[in-house]
Design an enzyme around this catalytic site. Sequence first.
Site, PDB file in Angstrom:
ATOM      1  N   GLU A 207       1.680  -2.605  12.449  1.00 24.39           N
ATOM      2  CA  GLU A 207       1.532  -3.741  12.413  1.00 24.39           C
ATOM      3  C   GLU A 207       1.995  -4.523  13.564  1.00 24.39           C
ATOM      4  O   GLU A 207       1.833  -5.648  13.830  1.00 24.39           O
ATOM      5  CB  GLU A 207       2.345  -4.313  11.182  1.00 24.39           C
ATOM      6  CG  GLU A 207       2.133  -3.891   9.862  1.00 24.39           C
ATOM      7  CD  GLU A 207       3.219  -4.235   9.013  1.00 24.39           C
ATOM      8  OE1 GLU A 207       4.019  -5.090   9.068  1.00 24.39           O
ATOM      9  OE2 GLU A 207       3.493  -3.391   7.837  1.00 24.39           O
TER      10      GLU A 207
ATOM     11  N   LYS B  91       4.373   0.079  15.751  1.00 24.08           N
ATOM     12  CA  LYS B  91       5.512  -0.065  14.861  1.00 24.08           C
ATOM     13  C   LYS B  91       5.920   1.231  13.996  1.00 24.08           C
ATOM     14  O   LYS B  91       7.005   1.676  13.585  1.00 24.08           O
ATOM     15  CB  LYS B  91       5.398  -1.111  13.877  1.00 24.08           C
ATOM     16  CG  LYS B  91       6.410  -1.391  12.870  1.00 24.08           C
ATOM     17  CD  LYS B  91       6.054  -2.574  11.871  1.00 24.08           C
ATOM     18  CE  LYS B  91       7.233  -2.754  10.813  1.00 24.08           C
ATOM     19  NZ  LYS B  91       7.038  -3.865   9.928  1.00 24.08           N
ATOM     20  N   GLN B  92       4.814   1.976  13.570  1.00 30.49           N
ATOM     21  CA  GLN B  92       4.618   3.119  12.704  1.00 30.49           C
ATOM     22  C   GLN B  92       3.858   3.904  12.951  1.00 30.49           C
ATOM     23  O   GLN B  92       2.720   3.594  13.646  1.00 30.49           O
ATOM     24  CB  GLN B  92       5.003   2.713  11.296  1.00 30.49           C
ATOM     25  CG  GLN B  92       3.709   1.831  10.693  1.00 30.49           C
ATOM     26  CD  GLN B  92       3.868   1.093   9.489  1.00 30.49           C
ATOM     27  OE1 GLN B  92       4.503  -0.155   9.962  1.00 30.49           O
ATOM     28  NE2 GLN B  92       3.573   1.475   8.503  1.00 30.49           N
TER      29      GLN B  92
ATOM     30  N   TRP C 247       0.647  -1.205   0.030  1.00 31.85           N
ATOM     31  CA  TRP C 247      -0.104  -0.129   0.115  1.00 31.85           C
ATOM     32  C   TRP C 247       0.734   1.147  -0.047  1.00 31.85           C
ATOM     33  O   TRP C 247       0.306   2.259  -0.485  1.00 31.85           O
ATOM     34  CB  TRP C 247      -1.067   0.010   1.252  1.00 31.85           C
ATOM     35  CG  TRP C 247      -0.051   0.254   2.608  1.00 31.85           C
ATOM     36  CD1 TRP C 247       0.398  -0.827   3.121  1.00 31.85           C
ATOM     37  CD2 TRP C 247      -0.120   1.373   3.321  1.00 31.85           C
ATOM     38  NE1 TRP C 247       1.093  -0.266   4.265  1.00 31.85           N
ATOM     39  CE2 TRP C 247       0.755   0.887   4.421  1.00 31.85           C
ATOM     40  CE3 TRP C 247      -0.596   2.529   3.119  1.00 31.85           C
ATOM     41  CZ2 TRP C 247       1.079   1.978   5.207  1.00 31.85           C
ATOM     42  CZ3 TRP C 247      -0.234   3.424   4.360  1.00 31.85           C
ATOM     43  CH2 TRP C 247       0.506   3.026   5.342  1.00 31.85           C
ATOM     44  N   ASP C 248       2.091   1.179   0.684  1.00 37.84           N
ATOM     45  CA  ASP C 248       3.013   2.281   0.618  1.00 37.84           C
ATOM     46  C   ASP C 248       3.173   2.913  -0.764  1.00 37.84           C
ATOM     47  O   ASP C 248       3.773   4.193  -1.016  1.00 37.84           O
ATOM     48  CB  ASP C 248       4.107   2.158   1.248  1.00 37.84           C
ATOM     49  CG  ASP C 248       4.660   0.829   1.005  1.00 37.84           C
ATOM     50  OD1 ASP C 248       4.438  -0.157   1.870  1.00 37.84           O
ATOM     51  OD2 ASP C 248       5.826   0.752   0.368  1.00 37.84           O
TER      52      ASP C 248
END
Length: 669
Positions: free
Chosen positions: A417, A529-530, A287-288
Site C-alpha cells: 500500500e 509496506k509489506q 483480501w487477507d
Amino acid sequence: ERFPGFTRSTDTRVPVAEGKHIRLQLGDAPLRLQEAEWLDFERTLDLAAGALVRRLRLKTAQGHTLEIRARRVVPLAERALLAIRFEVASIDYTGPLTLCSSIETGRQAVQQGDDPRIGVHGGKGLQVAEEQADAEGARLTQRTHHSGVALICAQRHRLSPGMVPTAALAGEGRVEQRFGATLTPGASVAIEKYVAYDDGNGQAGDGVDAVLGRALRDGFDAIAGAQADTMRAFWQRAGLSVDGDPAAELALRFNLFHLLQSAGRDGINGTAAKGITGEGYEGHCFWDTEAFVLPVMAFTAPDVARAMLMYRYRTLDGARDTARAMNHPRGALYPWRTIAGRECSAHYPSGSAAYHINAAIAHGIGLYLDASDDLDFLSEAGAEILFETARIWPQAGHFNPRLDGAFCIHEVTGPDEYTTLVNNNWYTNRMAQRHLQRAVDAWQRLSADRPDALHALAARIGLEGEEVALWQRAADAMYLPVDRALGIQPQDDDFLAKPRWPFPSREGPHRPLLLDYHPLTLYRHQVCKQADVVMAMVLAGDGIDLGTKRRDFDYYEAVTTHDSTLSAPVYGILASEVGQDEKAWQYFDASLRVDLDDLHGNTDHGVHMAAMAGSWLGLVQGFGGLRVAGGHLRFAPTLPKAWKGYGFNLRWRGCALRVDVDARGVRYR
C-alpha cells in the site's frame, strides 16, 4: 468528494448489548472489586475445552472472605449463545447474598483518534427499542438508526438450590434480574446464565426463545461438554506439536483458537481483519481473509472454509454493484473493505485500485477445491464467483501491441500500500493469470462432470465459450517480466526506477511510516509496506527457480518496512524456501507473538487475524515446506535450530495426514 464510483456510505461494526454482567451484593451493599483485597486470582483460557475460567478469592472492605468461580462458554454449535456458570462460596461470611444479572447498553465505539488503522469513525450507536424483565427472563431489543435492523438480546437462568428470584428491573437501556440466597461459611450458591442474540439472519431455530429453550433443557454441563467435544474434534484435525519449545506450541494453539472462534462459520457473516476481538478497521473484511485465514481452515476445518466462501457468494451481488460503479459493464469486483458486500473505502489508490482481491478470492476457492474436491460447492457457488470475477481482467487489462501482444494490467495497486496506481504490478498479474486459469479449469470440469449445472449457470450470467477462450488467451499472454540487470521480478513497471527511501529510521517502538508521512511521499520511493513480489513467490511461485526467488527475497527485504502484520509471515515462508533459516525463524517468531507481545502497539484495536493465521502458515508452509501445485501436496521440511522437532495434522480430500519432523528425518502418516 463525490466523484463517479466513489463510495458514499460505509458499513461499520458498533457495540451491541452486553449480556455477561453478574454483580454481587452482600446485604444491601454492592461488592466493589476495586475496594476489595484480592487474595488470589487466576484466569485461564482453556484451549482444549473452549472455555474461559476465572477464580478470585477476596476479602471485602468489611472483612468477609469469598471465593468467586466463573466458567464461560460460547458454544460453536450455536449461532449466538453465551453460557456462564457463576458460583460464590463463603469462606467466613454469614448473611444474605444477591446476584444481579443484567443486559446493558451504552458503551460507545472506540474513536479513531490519529490512527487510521482503527477506521473512519465509530458509527452511531444502536437505539434501544424495547426492554422487558420479569422473574422468568429478560430481553432488550436494539435497532439501527437508518436501516431499522433489529437485534434482540435475551437471557434466562437456572438456579442452584436455595436461590430465588427477588426482583426484575427494566429501563434506561438496561434490564436486570436479581436472585437472592443466604450464605454461611463453607456453603456456596450458583447460577447458570444463558444469553442469546438474534439479528434475524439465521434459521428458525436461531431465535432467542428457541436457543434459550435448548440451553435451559440441556444445562451448562451438557453445553460445556458439547463444546469440549467440538474442540477435541478440531484439535484432532488441527493438532500440532513443537518438541523443545512449549511456549511456541502454546502460542500456535492460541492463534488457532482465535481463528476458529472468529471465522465466519454460518455463510452469512464474513471474517473480519480483527475477528470479533476489537473495533479496528470497523469490523471490515479484506483480501487477507482468503490469502491467510482461509488456507488454515481449508487444511484444518474444511466446513469452516466452505462457509467463509459462501459469505463471498452471498455478497456477490455487492461485488457486481462495485464493478458497475467502476465502469465494468459485466462481471464482479469484490470491494477492498466491506461487511455487507459493498465497497466501504473511498480512498481508491489503496482501496478500489486493489483489483487483486478478486484473485485472492479465486485463490481461496482454488485451494479449498484442491483440499476438498467439493464438486457440489463448485457447481452451486464457486464457479459463479470464479466466472464473474474473471470477467473483470479482460476489462481491466489489454493485449499490448508494444509488448508483442502481452496481456498488461494498468492502474492497479498490489498488496504493497506504499506503492499505488501502477502498471503491471507483478503480484497482480501473476495472481490474475492463476485466477483466469482457475476459471477455465472450472468451466472444463463442469463441462465434463456437471454439464446441466454449467449450462444453467452460463445461461443465467450470459457466459459463452468464446469468453472463456479469451480468459485462456489472457492467461497465456500475461506480462510477467524479469529485470535483466538484477535478475528479479520488478514490482511494477516503474518501481525499480524510483529512489530508495531517504529518511532515517525511527528509534524506539515500531511505528508505521503511514502515521508520519504523506502518501505521495511514500509513493515516490522504493519503500514497501509489506510483501508484494515476495507474496507472489509464496502464493504462486511454482515454476520459478530457487535462485530467482532468493534474489527477490534479498532485494525486496531491503526495501520493506513490514509496517503491516501481513508481511512477516510471508517473508518467513520464503526465507525457509531459499535457505535463510535464521531470518525464517525471526519472521516466524514475529508473526507468532504479534498480539501476545503487542509487537505493533495496536492489539487493543483487536488481534491481527491474518498474522495469527500467518504463524500457522509459517509452521506448515514455512518450516514444513507445504505447497499445493497442480492439485497435489508437496513438502520440503526444515528444522529450526531452536526445536528438537515438530509436527502438524492436515485434512486433505477427506483424509487425515500427519507430518512429523525431527533431526532423524520426516515421517508422513
